[in-house]
Scaffold this active site. Structure first.
Site, PDB file in Angstrom:
ATOM      1  N   ALA A 519       0.813  -1.225   0.000  1.00 18.32           N
ATOM      2  CA  ALA A 519       0.000   0.000   0.000  1.00 18.32           C
ATOM      3  C   ALA A 519       0.844   1.272   0.000  1.00 18.32           C
ATOM      4  O   ALA A 519       0.307   2.371   0.128  1.00 18.32           O
ATOM      5  CB  ALA A 519      -0.911   0.001   1.228  1.00 18.32           C
ATOM      6  N   ARG A 640      -3.614   2.327 -11.670  1.00 20.73           N
ATOM      7  CA  ARG A 640      -2.679   3.188 -12.399  1.00 20.73           C
ATOM      8  C   ARG A 640      -1.233   2.786 -12.083  1.00 20.73           C
ATOM      9  O   ARG A 640      -0.864   2.605 -10.925  1.00 20.73           O
ATOM     10  CB  ARG A 640      -2.880   4.650 -12.018  1.00 20.73           C
ATOM     11  CG  ARG A 640      -1.961   5.561 -12.839  1.00 20.73           C
ATOM     12  CD  ARG A 640      -1.696   6.863 -12.135  1.00 20.73           C
ATOM     13  NE  ARG A 640      -2.866   7.720 -12.150  1.00 20.73           N
ATOM     14  CZ  ARG A 640      -2.919   8.865 -12.841  1.00 20.73           C
ATOM     15  NH1 ARG A 640      -1.901   9.282 -13.539  1.00 20.73           N
ATOM     16  NH2 ARG A 640      -4.012   9.596 -12.784  1.00 20.73           N
ATOM     17  N   ILE A 641      -0.453   2.646 -13.125  1.00 16.80           N
ATOM     18  CA  ILE A 641       0.952   2.265 -12.972  1.00 16.80           C
ATOM     19  C   ILE A 641       1.797   3.540 -12.997  1.00 16.80           C
ATOM     20  O   ILE A 641       1.855   4.248 -14.005  1.00 16.80           O
ATOM     21  CB  ILE A 641       1.362   1.299 -14.104  1.00 16.80           C
ATOM     22  CG1 ILE A 641       0.500   0.029 -14.058  1.00 16.80           C
ATOM     23  CG2 ILE A 641       2.850   0.961 -14.010  1.00 16.80           C
ATOM     24  CD1 ILE A 641       0.505  -0.720 -12.743  1.00 16.80           C
ATOM     25  N   LYS A 713      -3.189   1.040  -7.120  1.00 20.60           N
ATOM     26  CA  LYS A 713      -3.256  -0.155  -6.277  1.00 20.60           C
ATOM     27  C   LYS A 713      -1.822  -0.610  -6.024  1.00 20.60           C
ATOM     28  O   LYS A 713      -0.890   0.073  -6.405  1.00 20.60           O
ATOM     29  CB  LYS A 713      -4.064  -1.249  -6.977  1.00 20.60           C
ATOM     30  CG  LYS A 713      -5.509  -0.840  -7.264  1.00 20.60           C
ATOM     31  CD  LYS A 713      -6.279  -1.959  -7.907  1.00 20.60           C
ATOM     32  CE  LYS A 713      -7.731  -1.539  -8.135  1.00 20.60           C
ATOM     33  NZ  LYS A 713      -8.499  -2.633  -8.795  1.00 20.60           N
ATOM     34  N   GLU A 717       3.011  -7.566  -3.483  1.00 20.34           N
ATOM     35  CA  GLU A 717       2.780  -8.925  -3.006  1.00 20.34           C
ATOM     36  C   GLU A 717       2.004  -9.821  -3.962  1.00 20.34           C
ATOM     37  O   GLU A 717       2.095 -11.046  -3.895  1.00 20.34           O
ATOM     38  CB  GLU A 717       2.080  -8.859  -1.634  1.00 20.34           C
ATOM     39  CG  GLU A 717       3.024  -8.295  -0.589  1.00 20.34           C
ATOM     40  CD  GLU A 717       2.329  -7.737   0.645  1.00 20.34           C
ATOM     41  OE1 GLU A 717       2.285  -8.437   1.654  1.00 20.34           O
ATOM     42  OE2 GLU A 717       1.848  -6.585   0.607  1.00 20.34           O
TER      43      GLU A 717
HETATM   44 MO1  MOS Z   1       4.713  -6.659   4.103  1.00 22.77          MO
HETATM   45  S1  MOS Z   1       4.352  -8.509   4.783  1.00 22.77           S
HETATM   46  O1  MOS Z   1       3.404  -6.027   3.512  1.00 22.77           O
HETATM   47  O2  MOS Z   1       6.134  -5.958   4.311  1.00 22.77           O
END
Ligand code: MOS
Length: 752
Positions: A519, A640-641, A713, A717
């Site tokens: 995030a 958006r990149i 976004k 991960e």
């Molecule tokens: Mo992490 S597990 O969002 O650094």
């Protein structure tokens, strides 16, 4: 202030926008020339070395330490033990919120896990401190270790992950199973993993009276500062943390760890600066891990190959003294539509350190089990596994019924399959071979990760010379944050990126929040965007209220900031430079501030996720079972990149981790002693270059106006999810053998 001079990446053709351009990494040259200084590179005058002594038992108490022998060693200055360690203002076992994790700070002689710190030796040299730690020759009163998913009774945790309910039910799963024509029940196991960032946890701490200055890697500087302030009973303003660069964190540097705090305590004890660096094997204990899981899935489909029931149960481990529960079943809330979905978790307490957020915590573990189970059910239905997914992916978030961006997911399946060549796949397993006679298998997995946002702050400055400054307390963990955030800063100020000084990396700057949960770009980026908007509104106010300005009377909504100037929106021939506006107002500079946070109204209306589809090819030696991943193609839609070059790198990193999850990573604890048996990068396998296949990451265009004003976004991960399952499914397709215990190693594949 940052001591780092970032290189000016060459500006590509920009069409007036820095965002969206594939700028090269702004910290690239300082990294590859060694000019970037990591925490352990610091060496203040008078500095001493601290080395941890750690427990070789997993449970019991320390009965004796030969402190005298250690103190007699030339160069040893002090030995810090529970008997003499400095007092703390807060009990390290106190927990006032779920994210205040308990720390082992020599508060007693108790041992709760192997590799727990039991003493700190402080010496003039690293050699003396290391030898001194060995001379402590601890003796223990040992209790039997409880290790593994079946070692003690299980219970339902009060919450899993970030405060999610442990059990969620929608519809009647038993009725769904009864109504189905095909169903499978299968149990999958995932391995204990350790974060293993290249840079170990390290700290250089120096006290000056009651002010504390430290160099240490942190994914969340303000949070670390607040934790230290509580433990030492001083104001956060007395603590300066410098954390410009991290050699990886993966969640283990999200909260300040026990060993880092021990470095601060050591410095306080001896009244001199102290450096403490964990050795690789010492990272297998006190700084978090991904716990093992055992997941049982019961899923069923009707004659049309539509899901009728999805039941996902997880059993996992936590420590005996704190709460973190891997939310592996929760992935089943986010991917496939089924009239009945049930997810649950149970846990056992074992004698290990406390598990922690580790790169897609829950999503990674849950995804490989769910994607394997979906594959098994597709075959039970006689359907191609991609067609089965297209038949069952959710149009709305399955649990809440909220709309989400499922169109983007469909596009990911389509673009990924096309690029991979999926239509040439043979449905039955063990049908494809390469020219060398190796079995070839193709697998698919669906990727997803929530689009989260936290709170962050930034400060923007425009200066009379026409340049700008953007300040926020973010760090550069290798993910490219300082490049992407500088791009957002430049656009928010209406300046070229070369005219913006992007300042980050220390805790005296505005709180950039935590770089976690994928995030950071959204969170810190939106604070930057808002700070830029604020300073532009202020300078526009100056101009539009001044009858000497060509912008007089436009009102600040009536101007556009671009290229160091404000333009009248209704007449772009009328403009004025920032420099001229400030000079006439007699100001050397003007400041603005920005804050970001998730929008609760949008969040209660829309489900927010990034999506993806991953396709993998493996080759397996039919006689020896040796596996190689040959190629992986992932298509991802993540809003958006900001910088496609950095984003591809992030996705490759995640996809490599997915390969690692499926085939490599596995920490082994000795069930008798509770000690990690492979606490080194020789025996704890991670992919090296020879293991990394050809990777392709397709960036599927997506405009999601609900997540935040910039439509950002996360990508950190999601690459792990989908990939791990795709590789596992490809191994099955190559061999016809379904291994349900990960990592899939050749002994498990050829089996007894
Ligand atoms: Mo992490 S597990 O969002 O650094």
């Amino acid at each position: 202030m940052s001591e780092i001079a970032l290189t000016q990446a060459p500006a590509h053709v920009r069409h007036g926008s820095n965002m969206g351009q594939p700028l090269t990494r702004r910290d690239g040259v300082v990294k590859v020339t060694g000019a970037a200084r990591y925490a352990a590179d610091h060496h203040p005058p008078g500095m001493l070395y601290a080395v941890l002594a750690v427990s070789s038992i997993a449970r019991g108490r320390v009965a004796f330490l030969d402190v005298q022998a250690t103190k007699a060693l030339p160069g040893v200055v002090e030995v810090m033990t529970p008997a003499n360690r400095p007092a703390l203002a807060q009990d390290p076992d106190e927990k006032t919120n779920p994210f205040m994790f308990r720390l082992d700070l020599l508060q007693s002689d108790r041992v709760r896990y192997a590799n727990q710190p039991i003493a700190v030796v402080i010496a003039e040299t690293l050699e003396a401190a290391t030898e001194g730690a060995a001379l402590l020759s601890p003796r223990y009163d040992t209790d039997p270790a409880r290790i593994g998913l079946d070692s003690t009774g299980s219970f339902v945790p009060p919450a899993v992950g970030v405060g999610n309910p442990a059990e969620v039910h929608r519809g009647d799963v038993e009725a769904g199973l009864a109504a189905a024509s095909k169903q499978i029940e299968a149990t999958y196991e995932t391995a204990l993993q350790y974060h293993n960032a290249m840079e170990p946890h390290a700290i250089v701490a120096a006290w000056d009276g009651d002010t504390l200055s430290i160099d240490t890697p942190s994914q969340g500087l303000a949070m670390a500062q607040a934790r230290l302030a509580g433990l030492f009973g001083i104001s956060p303003s007395k603590i300066l943390i410098r954390s410009p660069f991290l050699g990886g964190g993966f969640g283990s540097k999200g909260f300040i760890s026990g060993p880092q705090v021990l470095g601060v305590m050591a410095a306080r004890m001896v009244g001199r600066p102290v450096k403490l660096v964990l050795r690789r094997e010492q990272m297998f204990g006190p700084v978090g891990h991904r716990p093992p899981t055992r997941q049982t899935l019961r899923i069923a489909a009707d004659d049309d190959g539509k899901l009728t029931a999805l039941d996902h149960r997880t059993k996992t481990t936590s420590s005996t003294f704190d709460d973190f529960f891997e939310p592996a079943s929760d992935i089943s809330h986010a991917l496939y539509a089924s009239g009945a979905i049930s997810t649950s978790h149970e846990a056992v307490r074992v004698d290990t350190g406390t598990p922690l957020f580790m790169r897609a915590p829950g999503e990674a573990t849950g995804s490989i089990a769910l994607e394997s189970a979906i594959d098994e059910l597709a075959y039970a239905c006689g359907m191609d596994p991609l067609a089965f997914r297209l038949n069952n992916y959710a149009e709305v978030e399955p649990m809440s019924g909220k709309p989400f961006s499922s169109k983007a997911l469909r596009e990911c399946y389509a673009q990924g399959a096309e690029r991979f060549g999926w239509q040439r796949r043979r449905l039955a397993p063990r049908q494809m071979r390469d020219r060398d006679g190796l079995l070839v298998g193709w697998g698919v997995g669906t990727a997803t990760f929530p689009a989260l946002m936290f709170e962050a702050h930034a400060k923007a400055v425009l200066r009379q010379d026409g340049s700008g400054v953007m300040e926020t307390g973010a760090h550069e963990m290798g993910q490219g944050a300082w490049t992407a955030l500088a791009q957002i800063a430049a656009d928010s100020l209406g300046l070229d990126i070369d005219q913006v000084e992007f300042t980050a990396g220390t805790s005296d700057l505005p709180d950039a929040g935590v770089a976690g949960g994928s995030a950071h770009t959204a969170t810190a980026g939106m604070a930057i965007h808002n700070a830029g908007a604020d300073v532009i509104a202020r300078i526009a106010d100056l101009a539009t209220n001044d009858d000497r300005s060509p912008l007089f009377g436009a009102g600040n909504a009536g101007v556009i900031a671009w290229n160091g100037r404000l333009f009248r929106r209704d007449d772009e021939n009328r403009s004025e430079s920032y420099a001229d506006i400030l000079r006439r107002a007699g100001l050397l500079q003007i400041e603005g501030h920005g804050r970001s946070a998730a929008n609760p109204a949008a969040q209660s209306t829309y489900a927010m996720y990034a999506h993806g589809a991953v396709f993998a090819e493996v080759r397996v030696d039919p006689d020896l079972g040796q596996m190689r991943v040959a190629r992986v193609v992932g298509a991802f839609a993540a809003g958006r990149i900001i910088n496609p070059r950095m984003v591809r790198s992030q996705l490759y990193g995640g996809m490599i981790w997915g390969v690692s999850f499926a085939l490599h990573e596995h920490a082994v604890l000795d069930p008798r002693s509770g000690r990690p048996m492979n606490p080194n990068l020789g025996e704890y396998h991670i992919p090296v270059n020879a293991d990394v296949p050809s990777l392709e990451a397709i960036l599927v265009e997506e405009h999601d106006p609900h997540v935040n004003a910039l439509g950002i976004k996360g990508v950190g991960e999601i690459g792990i999810t989908g990939t791990a399952g795709a590789v596992a499914n490809a191994v099955w397709h190559a061999t016809g053998v379904r291994v349900r215990k990960f990592p899939i190693t050749l002994d498990r594949l050829i089996g007894p």
